[in-house]
Write a protein that holds these residues in place. Structure first.
Motif, PDB file in Angstrom:
ATOM      1  N   LEU A   1      22.403  21.768  52.131  1.00 10.13           N
ATOM      2  CA  LEU A   1      22.650  20.648  51.217  1.00 10.13           C
ATOM      3  C   LEU A   1      23.808  19.771  51.685  1.00 10.13           C
ATOM      4  O   LEU A   1      23.752  18.542  51.590  1.00 10.13           O
ATOM      5  CB  LEU A   1      22.919  21.159  49.808  1.00 10.13           C
TER       6      LEU A   1
ATOM      7  N   SER B   1      23.392  15.828  52.774  1.00  8.06           N
ATOM      8  CA  SER B   1      24.075  14.787  52.011  1.00  8.06           C
ATOM      9  C   SER B   1      24.844  13.809  52.895  1.00  8.06           C
ATOM     10  O   SER B   1      25.191  12.709  52.454  1.00  8.06           O
ATOM     11  CB  SER B   1      25.030  15.414  50.992  1.00  8.06           C
TER      12      SER B   1
ATOM     13  N   LEU C   1      23.238  10.306  53.341  1.00 10.22           N
ATOM     14  CA  LEU C   1      23.247   9.607  52.051  1.00 10.22           C
ATOM     15  C   LEU C   1      24.636   9.070  51.730  1.00 10.22           C
ATOM     16  O   LEU C   1      24.791   7.916  51.322  1.00 10.22           O
ATOM     17  CB  LEU C   1      22.774  10.533  50.934  1.00 10.22           C
ATOM     18  N   LEU C   2      25.651   9.918  51.899  1.00 10.77           N
ATOM     19  CA  LEU C   2      27.018   9.483  51.611  1.00 10.77           C
ATOM     20  C   LEU C   2      27.473   8.391  52.573  1.00 10.77           C
ATOM     21  O   LEU C   2      28.115   7.424  52.166  1.00 10.77           O
ATOM     22  CB  LEU C   2      27.978  10.674  51.664  1.00 10.77           C
TER      23      LEU C   2
END
Length: 79
Positions: free
Chosen positions: A27, A31, A34-35
């Motif tokens: 995860l 991420s 995306l961040l």
């Protein structure tokens, strides 16, 4: 202060089972794009210019979490 946060994260990760730590790692790594994209978009929208770079550094915190989780898994496997 950073050392205290890293110690807290490491302790919290160490208490989890290996499958949970693998999930945390996956995860955290998922991420990252995306961040990074979100930070760049906010930087452009707010016209932050060079101030986007410190935000990108903060956006890479999941890498630290993933490395701590991998280290923890490795320590358990080696024991």
């Amino acid at each position: 202060m950073i050392r205290e946060h890293v110690t807290h994260i490491r302790t919290a990760v160490d208490r989890r089972s290996i499958p949970t730590r693998v999930g945390i790692t996956v995860l955290a790594l998922l991420s990252l794009p995306l961040l990074g994209t979100a930070v760049r978009a906010v930087g452009r929208a707010l016209e932050l210019g060079w101030l986007t770079t410190p935000l990108l550094v903060v956006a890479h915190v999941p890498v630290v979490v993933a490395l701590i989780a991998l280290w923890s898994i490795g320590c358990d496997i080696c024991q």
